[in-house]
Motif scaffolding. Structure first.
Motif, PDB file in Angstrom:
ATOM      1  N   THR A  89      17.704 -88.986  51.373  1.00 43.78           N
ATOM      2  CA  THR A  89      18.032 -90.389  51.241  1.00 43.78           C
ATOM      3  C   THR A  89      18.628 -90.622  49.990  1.00 43.78           C
ATOM      4  O   THR A  89      19.024 -89.558  49.224  1.00 43.78           O
ATOM      5  CB  THR A  89      16.577 -91.269  51.268  1.00 43.78           C
ATOM      6  N   ASN A  90      19.443 -91.886  49.825  1.00 43.80           N
ATOM      7  CA  ASN A  90      20.389 -91.995  48.850  1.00 43.80           C
ATOM      8  C   ASN A  90      19.757 -91.662  47.738  1.00 43.80           C
ATOM      9  O   ASN A  90      20.654 -90.940  46.886  1.00 43.80           O
ATOM     10  CB  ASN A  90      20.902 -93.812  49.029  1.00 43.80           C
ATOM     11  N   PRO A  91      18.802 -92.165  47.282  1.00 43.47           N
ATOM     12  CA  PRO A  91      18.246 -91.621  45.816  1.00 43.47           C
ATOM     13  C   PRO A  91      18.100 -89.984  45.717  1.00 43.47           C
ATOM     14  O   PRO A  91      18.617 -89.723  44.454  1.00 43.47           O
ATOM     15  CB  PRO A  91      17.121 -92.220  45.650  1.00 43.47           C
ATOM     16  N   THR A  92      17.793 -89.426  46.701  1.00 42.72           N
ATOM     17  CA  THR A  92      17.931 -87.957  46.588  1.00 42.72           C
ATOM     18  C   THR A  92      19.122 -87.385  46.423  1.00 42.72           C
ATOM     19  O   THR A  92      19.537 -86.536  45.753  1.00 42.72           O
ATOM     20  CB  THR A  92      17.129 -87.292  47.846  1.00 42.72           C
ATOM     21  N   TYR A  93      20.073 -88.144  47.245  1.00 48.62           N
ATOM     22  CA  TYR A  93      21.610 -87.687  47.179  1.00 48.62           C
ATOM     23  C   TYR A  93      22.140 -87.902  45.936  1.00 48.62           C
ATOM     24  O   TYR A  93      22.843 -86.987  45.193  1.00 48.62           O
ATOM     25  CB  TYR A  93      22.237 -88.528  48.338  1.00 48.62           C
ATOM     26  N   PHE A  94      21.837 -89.036  45.258  1.00 49.83           N
ATOM     27  CA  PHE A  94      22.589 -89.547  43.904  1.00 49.83           C
ATOM     28  C   PHE A  94      21.796 -88.290  42.970  1.00 49.83           C
ATOM     29  O   PHE A  94      22.447 -88.046  41.976  1.00 49.83           O
ATOM     30  CB  PHE A  94      21.901 -90.578  43.482  1.00 49.83           C
ATOM     31  N   ALA A  95      20.620 -87.989  43.182  1.00 50.94           N
ATOM     32  CA  ALA A  95      19.929 -87.136  42.154  1.00 50.94           C
ATOM     33  C   ALA A  95      20.638 -85.911  41.986  1.00 50.94           C
ATOM     34  O   ALA A  95      20.683 -85.074  41.036  1.00 50.94           O
ATOM     35  CB  ALA A  95      18.349 -87.077  42.470  1.00 50.94           C
ATOM     36  N   LEU A  96      20.863 -85.420  43.203  1.00 51.52           N
ATOM     37  CA  LEU A  96      21.464 -84.081  43.579  1.00 51.52           C
ATOM     38  C   LEU A  96      22.989 -83.767  42.627  1.00 51.52           C
ATOM     39  O   LEU A  96      23.097 -82.844  41.595  1.00 51.52           O
ATOM     40  CB  LEU A  96      21.812 -83.440  45.007  1.00 51.52           C
ATOM     41  N   TYR A  97      23.809 -84.986  42.678  1.00 56.94           N
ATOM     42  CA  TYR A  97      24.929 -85.183  42.080  1.00 56.94           C
ATOM     43  C   TYR A  97      24.659 -85.182  40.531  1.00 56.94           C
ATOM     44  O   TYR A  97      25.201 -84.482  39.620  1.00 56.94           O
ATOM     45  CB  TYR A  97      25.522 -86.423  42.344  1.00 56.94           C
ATOM     46  N   ALA A  98      23.631 -85.985  40.063  1.00 60.57           N
ATOM     47  CA  ALA A  98      22.992 -86.159  38.577  1.00 60.57           C
ATOM     48  C   ALA A  98      22.675 -84.608  38.101  1.00 60.57           C
ATOM     49  O   ALA A  98      23.000 -84.192  36.829  1.00 60.57           O
ATOM     50  CB  ALA A  98      22.096 -86.978  38.717  1.00 60.57           C
TER      51      ALA A  98
ATOM     52  N   ARG B  43      16.033 -92.529  37.052  1.00 60.93           N
ATOM     53  CA  ARG B  43      14.845 -93.550  37.173  1.00 60.93           C
ATOM     54  C   ARG B  43      15.478 -94.605  37.888  1.00 60.93           C
ATOM     55  O   ARG B  43      16.520 -94.962  38.295  1.00 60.93           O
ATOM     56  CB  ARG B  43      14.583 -93.744  35.619  1.00 60.93           C
ATOM     57  N   LEU B  44      14.409 -95.702  37.651  1.00 58.30           N
ATOM     58  CA  LEU B  44      14.638 -96.859  38.633  1.00 58.30           C
ATOM     59  C   LEU B  44      15.723 -97.698  38.125  1.00 58.30           C
ATOM     60  O   LEU B  44      16.259 -98.270  39.066  1.00 58.30           O
ATOM     61  CB  LEU B  44      13.324 -97.708  38.690  1.00 58.30           C
ATOM     62  N   LEU B  45      15.840 -97.944  36.877  1.00 52.51           N
ATOM     63  CA  LEU B  45      17.235 -98.652  36.208  1.00 52.51           C
ATOM     64  C   LEU B  45      18.288 -98.027  36.523  1.00 52.51           C
ATOM     65  O   LEU B  45      19.619 -98.364  36.019  1.00 52.51           O
ATOM     66  CB  LEU B  45      16.543 -98.973  34.819  1.00 52.51           C
ATOM     67  N   GLU B  46      18.422 -96.869  36.824  1.00 55.90           N
ATOM     68  CA  GLU B  46      19.753 -95.856  36.997  1.00 55.90           C
ATOM     69  C   GLU B  46      20.203 -95.828  38.429  1.00 55.90           C
ATOM     70  O   GLU B  46      21.130 -95.154  38.751  1.00 55.90           O
ATOM     71  CB  GLU B  46      19.554 -94.499  36.562  1.00 55.90           C
ATOM     72  N   ILE B  47      19.252 -96.595  39.315  1.00 57.00           N
ATOM     73  CA  ILE B  47      19.604 -96.618  40.759  1.00 57.00           C
ATOM     74  C   ILE B  47      19.745 -98.047  41.213  1.00 57.00           C
ATOM     75  O   ILE B  47      18.993 -98.767  41.042  1.00 57.00           O
ATOM     76  CB  ILE B  47      18.699 -95.874  41.719  1.00 57.00           C
TER      77      ILE B  47
ATOM     78  N   ALA C 156      39.099-100.101  35.300  1.00 55.61           N
ATOM     79  CA  ALA C 156      38.577 -99.379  36.773  1.00 55.61           C
ATOM     80  C   ALA C 156      37.451-100.289  37.083  1.00 55.61           C
ATOM     81  O   ALA C 156      36.314-100.413  36.270  1.00 55.61           O
ATOM     82  CB  ALA C 156      38.615 -98.032  36.686  1.00 55.61           C
ATOM     83  N   GLU C 157      37.092-100.506  38.259  1.00 56.42           N
ATOM     84  CA  GLU C 157      35.827-100.908  38.911  1.00 56.42           C
ATOM     85  C   GLU C 157      35.362 -99.689  39.778  1.00 56.42           C
ATOM     86  O   GLU C 157      36.059 -99.642  41.045  1.00 56.42           O
ATOM     87  CB  GLU C 157      35.984-102.326  39.609  1.00 56.42           C
ATOM     88  N   VAL C 158      34.165 -98.958  39.624  1.00 53.63           N
ATOM     89  CA  VAL C 158      33.927 -97.820  40.420  1.00 53.63           C
ATOM     90  C   VAL C 158      32.548 -98.060  41.061  1.00 53.63           C
ATOM     91  O   VAL C 158      31.729 -98.935  40.391  1.00 53.63           O
ATOM     92  CB  VAL C 158      34.155 -96.616  39.620  1.00 53.63           C
ATOM     93  N   TYR C 159      32.168 -97.385  41.953  1.00 51.67           N
ATOM     94  CA  TYR C 159      31.226 -97.364  42.972  1.00 51.67           C
ATOM     95  C   TYR C 159      29.904 -96.618  42.029  1.00 51.67           C
ATOM     96  O   TYR C 159      29.742 -95.430  42.451  1.00 51.67           O
ATOM     97  CB  TYR C 159      31.582 -96.624  44.116  1.00 51.67           C
ATOM     98  N   ASP C 160      29.361 -97.382  41.210  1.00 52.34           N
ATOM     99  CA  ASP C 160      28.090 -96.753  40.592  1.00 52.34           C
ATOM    100  C   ASP C 160      26.941 -96.991  41.293  1.00 52.34           C
ATOM    101  O   ASP C 160      25.907 -97.476  40.796  1.00 52.34           O
ATOM    102  CB  ASP C 160      27.976 -97.351  39.080  1.00 52.34           C
ATOM    103  N   LEU C 161      26.579 -96.373  42.671  1.00 54.20           N
ATOM    104  CA  LEU C 161      25.525 -96.104  43.222  1.00 54.20           C
ATOM    105  C   LEU C 161      23.943 -95.681  42.255  1.00 54.20           C
ATOM    106  O   LEU C 161      23.272 -96.160  42.389  1.00 54.20           O
ATOM    107  CB  LEU C 161      25.454 -95.430  44.330  1.00 54.20           C
ATOM    108  N   SER C 162      24.699 -95.010  41.348  1.00 54.36           N
ATOM    109  CA  SER C 162      23.664 -94.326  40.121  1.00 54.36           C
ATOM    110  C   SER C 162      24.475 -94.302  38.997  1.00 54.36           C
ATOM    111  O   SER C 162      25.845 -94.313  38.941  1.00 54.36           O
ATOM    112  CB  SER C 162      23.170 -92.894  40.702  1.00 54.36           C
ATOM    113  N   THR C 163      23.992 -94.305  37.891  1.00 58.72           N
ATOM    114  CA  THR C 163      24.485 -93.905  36.481  1.00 58.72           C
ATOM    115  C   THR C 163      25.349 -92.831  36.617  1.00 58.72           C
ATOM    116  O   THR C 163      26.490 -92.689  36.036  1.00 58.72           O
ATOM    117  CB  THR C 163      23.591 -94.018  35.296  1.00 58.72           C
ATOM    118  N   ALA C 164      24.754 -91.590  36.972  1.00 58.90           N
ATOM    119  CA  ALA C 164      25.558 -90.423  37.144  1.00 58.90           C
ATOM    120  C   ALA C 164      26.593 -90.367  37.885  1.00 58.90           C
ATOM    121  O   ALA C 164      27.505 -89.857  37.524  1.00 58.90           O
ATOM    122  CB  ALA C 164      24.442 -89.285  37.683  1.00 58.90           C
TER     123      ALA C 164
END
Length: 397
Positions: free
Chosen positions: A143-152, A205-209, A294-302
């Motif tokens: 799911t998206n949070p897992t996806y973001f975490a792999l990149y992080a 963490r919650l505040l990073e997604i 620049a405005e970029v797509y910050d689905l997560s902080t990482a």
């Protein structure tokens, strides 16, 4: 290929983002009317409407161009409806720009709006075994949070990113969002507060997604002739990129971790995300060294840190230094997400790419208030949609 003629941005508008629980069409009408008023044109002056589609809102969401045209009042205008997930807004904007450049339209309205469910966004119903993003949901359980975490985790393994680096991105964006009346979250946070929020998918963490939100954004484009007749402040679209991946760099482009999870396989020389902005630079004849913001797509902080490198603000592995040096702060060398980004807005999927354009336009006009980037002349947006949709818009004045 020679650079196409600039297309004028006459007006922009937004509906504030939050959890309002109303029909997405209501939000779209508010944003559209604001954009028309900002442009100084009547609804009856619009000869083309491009809607960014939202699949969660039933049939009206599938035919959003006609939906918004009906909501504003039938006038006989031509319409198009565009779906590209999070890149839908840029795809709709490209449809409008292309029609103008072809000499088939003078004044075009582009609208995106969404009403979202609680929690993270699940894949749309139905089996799509040829869609890599569907596969990563169904086969990997990513799911998206897992996806973001792999990149992080990859940034940590490859480049030495720390939990504090990720938290600093949130702190920066939250501070920027304080000055944005359209943002959903307008509260300053500290690194300690970010790191103290619940873990969702390690290390994020919650505040990073980012959350899911209701909201809307709209843009009015015009031909050079119409802009001269109506009056224009000089902000133009110089390039739009809606590229797809080039093999072998395909979506979902999941981090390729070695069997030993502490060792990451080096990233390829180029990635799909890097190609998105590069196409804009090539079309406009403008490089990243000429950007004001620049405005970029910050689905997560990482993920924001990844975008610093993907849009050419720094080299691979240098994003953390750029952040730590304050270069991406308002007042720094290249401010990123002066709007507050998705960290402060949340996802209203078909409106996201248009909201980025709205922010850059306000910045280039000098209308961004306490989040204003001094002397802004050129700005770029960047995001990515499911199933290989790229999205980047380059604007200048």
């Amino acid at each position: 290929m020679s650079a196409p003629d600039p297309v004028a941005v006459l007006g922009v508008g937004m509906h504030p983002w939050g959890k309002w629980g109303r029909n997405f069409v209501e939000y779209g009408k508010v944003a559209a009317r604001e954009a028309l008023a900002d442009a100084g044109v009547d609804w009856t002056d619009v000869d083309f409407v491009a809607g960014a589609d939202t699949m969660r809102n039933g049939y009206p969401g599938y035919v959003s161009g006609a939906t918004f045209a009906q909501a504003l009042g039938w006038t006989g205008s031509r319409v198009a409806s565009c779906y590209a997930a999070c890149a839908s807004g840029a795809t709709a904007l490209e449809a409008a720009r292309t029609r103008i450049l072809a000499g088939l339209s003078d004044v075009a309205l582009v609208v995106g709006a969404d009403t979202t469910p609680k929690g993270f966004l699940a894949p749309n119903a139905g089996d799509r075994p040829t869609d890599p993003d569907w596969l990563r949901f169904r086969l990997f359980g990513a799911t998206n949070p897992t996806y973001f975490a792999l990149y992080a985790r990859r940034r940590m393994d490859l480049w030495g990113a720390t939990d504090e680096d990720f938290a600093r991105v949130k702190v920066k964006n939250a501070r920027n969002g304080l000055a944005n009346p359209n943002a959903r979250y307008r509260k300053e946070v500290t690194v300690e507060e970010v790191l103290g929020s619940p873990m969702v998918a390690s290390p994020l963490r919650l505040l990073e997604i980012c959350a899911t939100s209701d909201g809307a954004a709209a843009v009015v484009l015009a031909s050079e002739a119409a802009a001269r007749r109506i009056g224009s402040d000089g902000v133009t679209v110089r390039a739009i990129s809606t590229v797809t991946p080039t093999y072998p760099n395909v979506v979902p482009d999941l981090p390729d971790l070695a069997a030993d999870s502490a060792v990451a396989v080096p990233a390829p020389d180029t990635t799909f995300k890097a190609s998105i902005a590069q196409a804009c630079y090539e079309e406009a004849g403008i490089g990243p060294d000429e950007l004001s913001l620049a405005e970029v797509y910050d689905l997560s902080t990482a993920m924001e840190l990844d975008w610093y490198e993907d849009i050419g603000l720094c080299g691979a592995g240098e994003a953390e230094k750029l952040l730590r040096d304050g270069a991406t702060e308002i007042g720094g060398r290249i401010p990123v997400n002066a709007s507050g980004g998705l960290a402060c807005f949340g996802e209203a999927v078909p409106a996201q790419a248009l909201a980025q354009v709205c922010e850059v336009v306000w910045q280039l006009r000098g209308q961004a208030g306490d989040r204003q980037v001094d002397g802004a002349r050129t700005g770029i947006t960047a995001n990515q949609g499911l199933f290989g949709h790229g999205s980047s818009v380059l604007l200048a004045r």
